[in-house]
Structures are given as C-alpha cells and as structure tokens.
Design a protein around this motif. Structure first.
Motif, PDB file in Angstrom:
ATOM      1  N   PRO A  63       0.805  -1.228   0.000  1.00 15.26           N
ATOM      2  CA  PRO A  63       0.000   0.000   0.000  1.00 15.26           C
ATOM      3  C   PRO A  63       0.839   1.280   0.000  1.00 15.26           C
ATOM      4  N   MET A  64       2.137   1.157   0.286  1.00 14.66           N
ATOM      5  CA  MET A  64       3.026   2.324   0.275  1.00 14.66           C
ATOM      6  C   MET A  64       3.631   2.572  -1.112  1.00 14.66           C
ATOM      7  N   LYS A  65       3.269   1.718  -2.074  1.00 14.91           N
ATOM      8  CA  LYS A  65       3.841   1.844  -3.416  1.00 14.91           C
ATOM      9  C   LYS A  65       2.744   1.862  -4.476  1.00 14.91           C
ATOM     10  N   ASP A  66       3.008   2.603  -5.527  1.00 19.32           N
ATOM     11  CA  ASP A  66       2.198   2.542  -6.747  1.00 19.32           C
ATOM     12  C   ASP A  66       3.118   2.088  -7.861  1.00 19.32           C
ATOM     13  N   MET A  67       2.708   1.060  -8.583  1.00 19.70           N
ATOM     14  CA  MET A  67       3.461   0.589  -9.738  1.00 19.70           C
ATOM     15  C   MET A  67       2.667   0.966 -10.985  1.00 19.70           C
ATOM     16  N   VAL A  68       3.341   1.617 -11.921  1.00 15.51           N
ATOM     17  CA  VAL A  68       2.710   1.947 -13.194  1.00 15.51           C
ATOM     18  C   VAL A  68       3.505   1.302 -14.319  1.00 15.51           C
ATOM     19  N   VAL A  69       2.809   0.999 -15.402  1.00 16.92           N
ATOM     20  CA  VAL A  69       3.458   0.414 -16.572  1.00 16.92           C
ATOM     21  C   VAL A  69       3.163   1.269 -17.797  1.00 16.92           C
ATOM     22  N   ALA A  70       4.070   1.215 -18.741  1.00 15.93           N
ATOM     23  CA  ALA A  70       3.899   1.850 -20.048  1.00 15.93           C
ATOM     24  C   ALA A  70       3.729   0.737 -21.063  1.00 15.93           C
ATOM     25  N   SER A  71       2.683   0.842 -21.877  1.00 15.63           N
ATOM     26  CA  SER A  71       2.467  -0.182 -22.901  1.00 15.63           C
ATOM     27  C   SER A  71       2.231   0.483 -24.248  1.00 15.63           C
ATOM     28  N   ASN A  72       2.478  -0.286 -25.295  1.00 17.53           N
ATOM     29  CA  ASN A  72       2.238   0.231 -26.642  1.00 17.53           C
ATOM     30  C   ASN A  72       0.793  -0.063 -27.051  1.00 17.53           C
ATOM     31  N   GLN A  73       0.457   0.296 -28.285  1.00 10.49           N
ATOM     32  CA  GLN A  73      -0.921   0.120 -28.761  1.00 10.49           C
ATOM     33  C   GLN A  73      -1.352  -1.344 -28.791  1.00 10.49           C
ATOM     34  N   ASP A  74      -0.388  -2.268 -28.816  1.00 11.08           N
ATOM     35  CA  ASP A  74      -0.704  -3.696 -28.809  1.00 11.08           C
ATOM     36  C   ASP A  74      -0.785  -4.266 -27.388  1.00 11.08           C
ATOM     37  N   GLY A  75      -0.528  -3.418 -26.395  1.00 10.29           N
ATOM     38  CA  GLY A  75      -0.590  -3.857 -25.004  1.00 10.29           C
ATOM     39  C   GLY A  75       0.720  -4.396 -24.459  1.00 10.29           C
ATOM     40  N   ALA A  76       1.769  -4.439 -25.270  1.00  5.96           N
ATOM     41  CA  ALA A  76       3.067  -4.923 -24.798  1.00  5.96           C
ATOM     42  C   ALA A  76       3.666  -3.911 -23.816  1.00  5.96           C
ATOM     43  N   ILE A  77       4.157  -4.398 -22.690  1.00  5.26           N
ATOM     44  CA  ILE A  77       4.744  -3.516 -21.676  1.00  5.26           C
ATOM     45  C   ILE A  77       6.153  -3.110 -22.104  1.00  5.26           C
ATOM     46  N   LEU A  78       6.371  -1.794 -22.154  1.00  9.73           N
ATOM     47  CA  LEU A  78       7.650  -1.228 -22.582  1.00  9.73           C
ATOM     48  C   LEU A  78       8.502  -0.789 -21.401  1.00  9.73           C
ATOM     49  N   GLY A  79       7.856  -0.587 -20.257  1.00 16.57           N
ATOM     50  CA  GLY A  79       8.582  -0.121 -19.084  1.00 16.57           C
ATOM     51  C   GLY A  79       7.670  -0.053 -17.882  1.00 16.57           C
ATOM     52  N   PHE A  80       8.282   0.233 -16.733  1.00 19.96           N
ATOM     53  CA  PHE A  80       7.502   0.361 -15.503  1.00 19.96           C
ATOM     54  C   PHE A  80       8.244   1.273 -14.535  1.00 19.96           C
ATOM     55  N   ALA A  81       7.533   1.701 -13.499  1.00 20.90           N
ATOM     56  CA  ALA A  81       8.129   2.551 -12.470  1.00 20.90           C
ATOM     57  C   ALA A  81       7.341   2.402 -11.180  1.00 20.90           C
ATOM     58  N   LEU A  82       7.986   2.780 -10.074  1.00 19.24           N
ATOM     59  CA  LEU A  82       7.355   2.724  -8.757  1.00 19.24           C
ATOM     60  C   LEU A  82       7.404   4.096  -8.090  1.00 19.24           C
ATOM     61  N   LEU A  83       6.345   4.410  -7.373  1.00 17.33           N
ATOM     62  CA  LEU A  83       6.302   5.563  -6.482  1.00 17.33           C
ATOM     63  C   LEU A  83       6.250   4.978  -5.074  1.00 17.33           C
ATOM     64  N   THR A  84       7.233   5.318  -4.249  1.00 22.56           N
ATOM     65  CA  THR A  84       7.366   4.700  -2.932  1.00 22.56           C
ATOM     66  C   THR A  84       7.269   5.753  -1.841  1.00 22.56           C
ATOM     67  N   ARG A  85       6.284   5.588  -0.971  1.00 21.98           N
ATOM     68  CA  ARG A  85       6.086   6.484   0.155  1.00 21.98           C
ATOM     69  C   ARG A  85       6.846   5.961   1.369  1.00 21.98           C
ATOM     70  N   GLY A  86       7.262   6.873   2.245  1.00 22.67           N
ATOM     71  CA  GLY A  86       7.865   6.481   3.513  1.00 22.67           C
ATOM     72  C   GLY A  86       9.365   6.278   3.481  1.00 22.67           C
ATOM     73  N   SER A  87       9.998   6.427   2.343  1.00 22.49           N
ATOM     74  CA  SER A  87      11.452   6.296   2.257  1.00 22.49           C
ATOM     75  C   SER A  87      12.065   7.691   2.319  1.00 22.49           C
ATOM     76  N   THR A  88      13.293   7.760   2.787  1.00 22.93           N
ATOM     77  CA  THR A  88      13.956   9.055   2.866  1.00 22.93           C
ATOM     78  C   THR A  88      15.469   8.866   2.848  1.00 22.93           C
ATOM     79  N   GLU A  89      16.162   9.946   2.790  1.00 25.17           N
ATOM     80  CA  GLU A  89      17.620   9.990   2.813  1.00 25.17           C
ATOM     81  C   GLU A  89      18.033  11.168   3.689  1.00 25.17           C
ATOM     82  N   PRO A  90      19.181  11.068   4.388  1.00 27.79           N
ATOM     83  CA  PRO A  90      19.623  12.191   5.236  1.00 27.79           C
ATOM     84  C   PRO A  90      19.741  13.520   4.488  1.00 27.79           C
TER      85      PRO A  90
END
Length: 179
Positions: A63-90
């Motif tokens: 629930p802390m992540k959203d995964m999205v995919v990019a697909s072409n007109q034929d539905g083939a997945i070309l890529g993906f990415a994640l949005l991650t909540r709750g992570s940080t860096e100093p």
C-alpha cells in the motif's frame, strides 16, 4: 520523438496480470545496465531478492507503493516505475513532504522514445495529487544516460548514498525535484 508516437504509449496502474512481465523486464534491464559491475553470483542473488515474481507481487500489493506500466498500442509492456512512500535519505531532511520515484525501467529497445518521461510524469502527477511537495530518486553515479534524462525532467543532485549488491558497494546520486 514525434507526438504521435508518444500518444501511442499508454501509462496505467499495474495489475496482477502484469507481474510476470514486469518481473522479467526488471531483471533484464537491471542485468543489462548493472550486470557488468558485479560478480554473477551477487547479481543473481540480487535479482532473486528484487525482481522475482514474488518480489514483484510484493511491490504491487504494497500500500506504500504505486506501480505503473507503459504499454504500446498492442498492449506490450515497454517499461515500468514505482512511487514509494515512507522512504527518505539524510540529504533530504530539510525538505518538506517527500516521496521516492523508484525504478523507472524502460526496455532498451525503446530508450529515447519518451517512455521514461511519460512514466515519470505519471508518478509526479500521482505525488502532486497526494500533496507531496518534493519527489526524489537514487541513480547510479555511472549511469550517465539516466542522470541526463532526470536532469532534463528538472531533477537536481543533492547528495549520494551507498547501494549494496551483496558485497559490492556502489554509489547512487540522490536527485530531487520540487513538485
């Protein structure tokens, strides 16, 4: 890239039916991009931990992540990415309301066609909609192509952290963008 070609790319939330393809694509892209920099045994272990079917299912269900995919007109997945909540860096502690853009992975056959930009735009849109003020990411210091893309999208280096693969320690640049 021609606007027509970009319009034929569809960005959507990932579904359970996408897990096997995303898992395979993630392992392939990681291997192509980073495989030369780590021993095969370490690479295989990392791929199992991060890109196996079960790891990808876990990311999709988190629930802390959203995964999205990019697909072409034929539905083939070309890529993906994640949005991650709750992570940080100093190096981000001075920033208000941050969220992480994680793993913009695009099939190497589709690099330079705007797929990464569309994935980033979608995650930024989600983050803005949830009230986040800044989005950040880590990118390997030797991945000049990715760094260049992020800079074009408005991200700026603010620090770095260690990224460990088994016994190998690499350095990621931390980049951020105001939303």
């Amino acid at each position: 890239m021609a606007a027509g070609a970009q319009r034929s790319i569809h960005i959507r939330k990932a579904t359970p039916e996408d897990v096997a393809t995303v898992s395979k694509l993630g392992a392939h892209i990681f291997t192509v991009t980073f495989g030369h920099s780590v021993p095969a045994k370490e690479l295989q272990s990392f791929l199992e931990d991060s890109y196996s079917i079960s790891a990808t299912e876990k990311d999709l269900k988190d629930p802390m992540k959203d995964m999205v995919v990019a697909s072409n007109q034929d539905g083939a997945i070309l890529g993906f990415a994640l949005l991650t909540r709750g992570s940080t860096e100093p190096c981000l502690s001075h920033l208000e309301s941050t969220v992480e853009l994680q793993r913009i992975y695009v099939d190497p056959n589709h690099h330079g066609k705007g797929v990464g930009r569309l994935l980033a735009n979608k995650l930024e849109e989600i983050a803005r909609g949830e009230g986040f003020k800044h989005i950040w990411l880590g990118v390997w210091e030797e991945n000049n192509n990715a760094q260049g893309m992020y800079e074009k999208l408005g991200y700026r280096r603010v620090g770095h952290h260690d990224f460990t693969i088994g016994e190998i320690v690499q350095t990621d640049d931390i980049m951020t963008k105001e939303l």
